[in-house]
Scaffold this active site. Structure first.
Site, PDB file in Angstrom:
ATOM      1  N   LEU A 118       0.391   3.277  -7.740  1.00 23.08           N
ATOM      2  CA  LEU A 118      -0.537   3.515  -6.739  1.00 23.08           C
ATOM      3  C   LEU A 118      -0.080   4.147  -5.560  1.00 23.08           C
ATOM      4  O   LEU A 118      -0.723   3.895  -4.443  1.00 23.08           O
ATOM      5  CB  LEU A 118      -1.165   1.978  -6.773  1.00 23.08           C
ATOM      6  CG  LEU A 118      -1.743   1.500  -8.082  1.00 23.08           C
ATOM      7  CD1 LEU A 118      -2.299   0.009  -7.682  1.00 23.08           C
ATOM      8  CD2 LEU A 118      -2.988   2.339  -8.663  1.00 23.08           C
ATOM      9  N   ASP A 165       0.231  12.650  -4.347  1.00 19.67           N
ATOM     10  CA  ASP A 165       0.171  11.268  -3.595  1.00 19.67           C
ATOM     11  C   ASP A 165      -0.082  11.602  -2.154  1.00 19.67           C
ATOM     12  O   ASP A 165      -1.041  10.682  -1.575  1.00 19.67           O
ATOM     13  CB  ASP A 165       1.350  10.555  -3.815  1.00 19.67           C
ATOM     14  CG  ASP A 165       1.790  10.275  -5.277  1.00 19.67           C
ATOM     15  OD1 ASP A 165       0.856  10.654  -6.181  1.00 19.67           O
ATOM     16  OD2 ASP A 165       2.872   9.806  -5.525  1.00 19.67           O
TER      17      ASP A 165
HETATM   18  P1  ADP Z   1       5.088   3.590  -5.662  1.00 18.57           P
HETATM   19  O1  ADP Z   1       4.655   3.985  -7.022  1.00 18.57           O
HETATM   20  O2  ADP Z   1       4.250   2.329  -5.299  1.00 18.57           O
HETATM   21  O3  ADP Z   1       4.924   4.564  -4.613  1.00 18.57           O
HETATM   22  P2  ADP Z   1       7.692   4.046  -5.329  1.00 18.57           P
HETATM   23  O4  ADP Z   1       8.904   3.760  -5.967  1.00 18.57           O
HETATM   24  O5  ADP Z   1       7.468   5.483  -5.016  1.00 18.57           O
HETATM   25  O6  ADP Z   1       6.723   3.256  -5.926  1.00 18.57           O
HETATM   26  O7  ADP Z   1       7.776   3.429  -3.615  1.00 18.57           O
HETATM   27  C1  ADP Z   1       8.118   2.141  -3.617  1.00 18.57           C
HETATM   28  C2  ADP Z   1       8.912   1.899  -2.502  1.00 18.57           C
HETATM   29  O8  ADP Z   1       8.234   1.783  -1.023  1.00 18.57           O
HETATM   30  C3  ADP Z   1       9.491   0.267  -2.289  1.00 18.57           C
HETATM   31  O9  ADP Z   1      10.744   0.295  -3.066  1.00 18.57           O
HETATM   32  C4  ADP Z   1       9.948   0.391  -0.868  1.00 18.57           C
HETATM   33  O10 ADP Z   1      11.170   0.962  -0.569  1.00 18.57           O
HETATM   34  C5  ADP Z   1       8.669   1.026  -0.305  1.00 18.57           C
HETATM   35  N1  ADP Z   1       7.558   0.240  -0.008  1.00 18.57           N
HETATM   36  C6  ADP Z   1       6.327   0.100  -0.799  1.00 18.57           C
HETATM   37  N2  ADP Z   1       5.566  -0.976  -0.228  1.00 18.57           N
HETATM   38  C7  ADP Z   1       6.359  -1.566   0.821  1.00 18.57           C
HETATM   39  C8  ADP Z   1       5.988  -2.699   1.742  1.00 18.57           C
HETATM   40  N3  ADP Z   1       4.962  -3.325   1.646  1.00 18.57           N
HETATM   41  N4  ADP Z   1       7.013  -2.997   2.509  1.00 18.57           N
HETATM   42  C9  ADP Z   1       8.157  -2.339   2.635  1.00 18.57           C
HETATM   43  N5  ADP Z   1       8.418  -1.140   1.911  1.00 18.57           N
HETATM   44  C10 ADP Z   1       7.635  -0.861   0.795  1.00 18.57           C
HETATM   45 MG    MG Z   2       5.790   6.598  -4.819  1.00 19.48          MG
END
Ligand code: ADP
Ligand code: MG
Length: 379
Positions: A118, A165
């Site tokens: 997401l 995205d």
């Molecule tokens: P997604 O599909 O949710 O975008 P990603 O692997 O691309 O998954 O990104 C996830 C990363 O973004 C996490 O590992 C973290 O580093 C960062 N992240 C996402 N949400 C948060 C949050 N609430 N607080 C801190 N970092 C976050």
């Molecule tokens: Mg991502």
């Protein structure tokens, strides 16, 4: 660090892709919507060259010097924590683009599930780009802003992502799908089908094997394009290839590469049909394409998992669910379903219950509304 007298708040949404999966790196058209789960960033300028960041959900913080962003270290010289690479990458990208930045203190938290397909990462990137824009006095077009955030994720964080995205997080419109052409970069908003609700089910499985499988799929797509490009130089991506032509050359292609390319070619054509159906407000027709997309991601592109198939099977058996599919890159993450408004509460309960019975896992299931892209709140 707490932000005592906030100078501003930015709300930056996650996104869900309704149709057009794994076509964004094949020049296809995608149909995402920004969702009503978001990152909230509270910030104020601090009259220095330092940026203090606090990730409230992770209870972690760091301070970065604006003159040393390329080092990916904190002010004390320690490597930046992973989460800080996203905001730091955006600031690095903005500076590289010739835009001046000033120091600020910011804290952020999010209710977008992490790693669930997401786009919690793009929400952070686009949100911080909007923070910088509002603090620093320059303006960027939304498309430009999305491109800079994508470059930050690719070149600074090191994740080879498409532009969908960041575009969806930057350009979402309430109750609309954002049609985004990843070749021409043209976009158009289309209303979601009337009297329907989007339901997201986070399977709770996190994506294992994703990076290597994603790179494999990309390589397969490129190898099929290379094969056809030798026969016809006008074929530059899978978007240029009709289904008939691909099928006629099945014998000459490695079976897996053929299957993977077939998904992409058919998915691109499904999106074209879906755009017409959205214009005709044909929710049932659109839903059927979502089910076909899932079948194709499972059988041809081979990025589903049994748990995601179970979520879609339960959805398919529910009277009032018009369509359902895995969303995001696959190998875990979430499904998205299109459900009649009046049936959505019952659907959410049933999906949660039956999934738990069949897998022993707890899915996080919630309805969502297509929402506005990242913005200052209030603005
Ligand atoms: P997604 O599909 O949710 O975008 P990603 O692997 O691309 O998954 O990104 C996830 C990363 O973004 C996490 O590992 C973290 O580093 C960062 N992240 C996402 N949400 C948060 C949050 N609430 N607080 C801190 N970092 C976050
Ligand atoms: Mg991502």
């Amino acid at each position: 660090m707490t932000v005592a007298t906030p100078e501003g708040t930015v709300i930056s949404p996650g996104r869900v892709n309704l149709l057009g999966e794994h076509v964004d790196y094949n020049d296809g058209v995608v149909l995402p919507a920004a969702i009503d789960r978001s990152v909230k960033i509270i910030f104020k300028k601090n009259e220095s060259r330092l940026v203090s960041l606090k990730a409230v959900d992770l209870q972690d913080e760091c301070v970065i010097h604006l003159s040393h962003l390329e080092k990916k270290t904190s002010q004390e010289g320690k490597p930046l924590p992973d989460w800080a690479l996203y905001p730091a990458g955006v600031m690095w990208g903005l500076q590289r683009h010739g835009l001046d930045l000033i120091g600020f203190d910011a804290q952020f938290s999010s209710n977008i599930p992490i790693g669930a397909g997401l786009s919690s990462s793009a929400a952070i990137e686009v949100g911080f780009a909007v923070v910088c824009m509002s603090l620093c006095g320059w303006q960027l077009e939304r498309l430009e802003l999305a491109k800079l955030c994508q470059q930050a994720e690719r070149e600074y964080v090191g994740v080879n992502c498409g532009l969908m995205d960041q575009f969806a997080c930057a350009c979402g419109v309430e109750d609309h799908v954002v049609m985004f052409d990843t070749r021409s970069l043209a976009s158009q908003t289309l209303p979601l089908p009337p009297a329907t609700t989007l339901v997201i089910a986070d399977s709770s499985l996190r994506r294992s094997l994703l990076t290597s499988a994603y790179n494999d799929r990309r390589r397969d797509c490129e190898s099929v394009v290379a094969y056809f490009n030798q026969l016809d130089p006008s074929i530059r991506s899978l978007r240029d290839l009709g289904e008939e032509r691909l099928l006629a050359h099945e014998h000459a292609l490695p079976p897996a590469a053929f299957r993977h390319a077939r998904h992409v070619v058919e998915e691109i054509s499904r999106v074209n049909q879906a755009i017409d159906l959205l214009k005709e407000k044909d929710a049932r027709g659109f839903g059927r394409l979502m089910f076909s997309s899932h079948d194709s991601l499972r059988d041809l592109f081979e990025v589903s998992r049994p748990e995601l198939d179970i979520l879609v099977d339960i959805a398919a058996g529910f009277d009032g669910c018009l369509g359902s599919r895995l969303t995001g890159a696959g190998f875990g993450g979430s499904t998205v379903s299109l459900v009649l408004d009046e049936k959505s509460d019952a659907f959410i309960h049933q999906l949660r219950d039956l999934y738990q019975k069949q897998t022993g896992l707890q899915a996080v299931v919630f309805s969502t509304r297509a929402s506005r892209g990242a913005h200052l709140n209030p603005d």
